[in-house]
Design an enzyme around this catalytic site. Structure first.
Site, PDB file in Angstrom:
ATOM      1  NE  ARG A   1      -3.665  -2.293   2.381  1.00 45.76           N
ATOM      2  CZ  ARG A   1      -4.581  -2.592   3.284  1.00 45.76           C
ATOM      3  NH1 ARG A   1      -4.797  -1.760   4.294  1.00 45.76           N
ATOM      4  NH2 ARG A   1      -5.296  -3.693   3.189  1.00 45.76           N
TER       5      ARG A   1
ATOM      6  CB  SER B   1     -10.979  -4.306   8.432  1.00 50.79           C
ATOM      7  OG  SER B   1     -12.070  -3.454   8.184  1.00 50.79           O
TER       8      SER B   1
ATOM      9  CD  GLU C   1      -8.265  -1.463  10.519  1.00 47.91           C
ATOM     10  OE1 GLU C   1      -8.470  -0.233  10.534  1.00 47.91           O
ATOM     11  OE2 GLU C   1      -8.245  -2.148   9.479  1.00 47.91           O
TER      12      GLU C   1
ATOM     13  NE  ARG D   1      -1.670  -2.004  11.381  1.00 41.55           N
ATOM     14  CZ  ARG D   1      -2.554  -1.079  11.049  1.00 41.55           C
ATOM     15  NH1 ARG D   1      -3.818  -1.213  11.418  1.00 41.55           N
ATOM     16  NH2 ARG D   1      -2.190  -0.019  10.361  1.00 41.55           N
TER      17      ARG D   1
ATOM     18  NE  ARG E   1      -0.990   4.617   9.147  1.00 42.51           N
ATOM     19  CZ  ARG E   1      -2.284   4.328   9.043  1.00 42.51           C
ATOM     20  NH1 ARG E   1      -2.786   3.987   7.878  1.00 42.51           N
ATOM     21  NH2 ARG E   1      -3.074   4.401  10.099  1.00 42.51           N
TER      22      ARG E   1
END
Length: 420
Positions: free
Chosen positions: A265, A355, A352, A394, A280
RNA sequence: GGAGAGGUGGCCGAGCGGUCGAAGGCGGCUCCCUGCUAAGGAGUUGAGCGGUUUACCCCGCUCCGAGGGUUCGAAUCCCUCCCUCUCCGCCA
């Protein structure tokens, strides 16, 4: 992609529901309907001309057989005139069709009625909590400090190789990453009933169109220009599109897929957010869950999907909570989404880690994934669901922080011991 | 990368430039036969869009890998591209 028939028949309903995401969509709907009208007018006209043309052409064939040359020549003239008209109209149609598609493909999914109305993440609703955040008798360190001190997370060398938001992991960190992938895949395949899949991570543009990343979110993706391929931002893309363009047999459903893939990403527009550590990154590992199901039970399937993802955190004994995203925070393709957030001691809050969404038939309509209903013989769009099960980086960071010791080391959750 | 073969409906597979949305087979569905099962017989069975409709039906248009071209008319002829297979070369 929404059903244009629904928009046509009930524009006010669609506008009202989309307004819970953003008021601006109302204008798009009006634009879309105007273009749709234009489009259909041209189609009728073209089809009428083509119908006449086809009749004449058949007539010509007949006349030739009968040897009536001159008469046939006269008809040819007539067809040529029609052809010119058709050519002109089709050019117009092509342009209008392109505008139509462009608008329709940029309209997000309609939120499920149960989704709480809200503007942003502050309006998300906590559904449940699991586990108790640990009380430290020392000041817990952020994972990047733990990792750097142990020499297992190397941000400088990551930046040297690839720039910011890239990290190199050594020894225990690298091995833990690998252990987590195997652990998650084992649970999902052996206990939760998913089929393990390995997919390409470079995919064609139309594949990203199918799941909704394109055309609207091009700036979030890495593109390989030479080949017109993109790096996937999530395995949801490759897994969901496995059946793109297919008509499945009813008895094939539901399908449960899980895959480990790296994800890529560009994180455009998130400058300055979470710049430290591995929360991130431009490249990260994820074990993804995807379900392809019949419409009537997709919401039950969503609840089960969330539980499947939660199970990983429970086994790892990491405290988390589940929140339901409000309308304003919903992703583009989702009708309803639960986020799972893991406890991050150094930030003193939940972040998070998964999801889980039901996109209903939104992706299925784009990707043309249908099944044949046995009773009626009709082809029906499936519902597609996806969820992280979980984001591996994560999870690793959460383990480092939640299991950290005063001496600067950290423990490994019991269930992972055999994987290390 | 080089040489050759090929891409047709859920699958396999045939297809003279008009009568082809496409033979035939398999599979699916319906019915018949049968004590049950197996076998057998008859029929039926592609998708998308537009019009019409509560819906069904019906009518029209499009689709034979993709995009162009020739022609009054293309699954069929020509060009470009993509993909698959076989052989050769290279390579994790």
């Amino acid at each position: 992609m929404l059903d244009i028939k629904l928009i046509r028949q009930n524009p006010d309903y669609v506008k009202e529901r989309l307004a819970t995401r953003d008021k601006a969509y109302s204008i798009m709907i009006d634009e879309l309907l105007a273009v749709d009208n234009e489009r259909r007018n041209i189609i009728s006209e073209v089809e009428k001309l083509k119908s006449e043309k086809n009749k004449l052409s058949k007539e010509i064939g007949k006349l030739f057989k009968e040897g009536k040359r001159e008469e046939a020549e006269k008809y040819k003239e007539e067809v040529n005139i029609k052809n010119k008209k058709i050519e002109k109209l089709e050019k117009e149609l092509k342009e209008v069709e392109a505008r139509f598609k462009d608008i329709l493909l940029r309209i997000p999914n309609i939120p499920h009625p149960s989704v709480p109305i809200g503007e942003d993440e502050n309006d998300n609703v906590e559904i449940r909590k699991w586990g108790e955040p640990r009380k430290f008798d020392f000041e817990p360190l952020p994972h990047w400090e733990i990792g750097e001190k142990l020499g297992i997370l190397d941000f400088e060398r990551g930046a040297k190789l690839s720039g910011s938001r890239f990290t190199v992991m050594f020894r225990e960190a690298a091995r833990l990453e690998r252990a987590l992938i195997n652990f998650m895949l084992d649970i999902h395949t052996k206990e939760n009933g998913y089929t393990e899949v390995w997919t390409p991570v470079l995919v064609k543009p139309e594949i990203l169109m199918g799941t909704g990343q394109l055309p609207k979110f091009e700036e979030d993706l890495y593109k390989v220009c030479e080949e017109d391929l993109y790096l996937i931002p999530t395995a949801e893309v490759s897994l969901t599109n496995l059946h793109a363009g297919e008509i499945l047999k009813e008895e094939e459903l539901p399908k449960y897929y899980t895959a480990y893939t790296p994800c890529f990403r560009r994180e455009a527009g998130s400058h300055g957010k979470d710049v430290r550590g591995i929360l991130r990154q431009h490249q990260f590992d994820k074990v993804e869950l995807v379900k392809i199901v019949k419409p009537e039970n997709s919401y039950e399937e969503l609840e089960k999907l969330v539980r499947d993802a939660e199970k990983i955190l429970q086994l790892l004994e990491l405290p988390y909570r589940v929140v339901e995203l409000c309308t304003g925070d919903l992703g583009f393709s989702a009708s309803k989404t639960y986020d799972i957030e893991v406890w991050i001691p150094s930030q003193n809050r939940y972040r998070e880690i998964s999801s889980c969404s039901n996109t209903e038939d939104f992706q299925a309509r784009r990707a043309k994934i249908r099944y044949k209903d046995k009773q009626t013989g009709k082809n029906i769009l499936v519902h597609t669901l996806n969820g992280s099960g979980l984001a591996v980086g994560r999870t690793l960071l959460a383990i480092m922080e939640n299991y950290q010791r005063k001496d600067g080391g950290f423990d490994i959750p019991k269930v992972l011991e055999k994987y290390m």
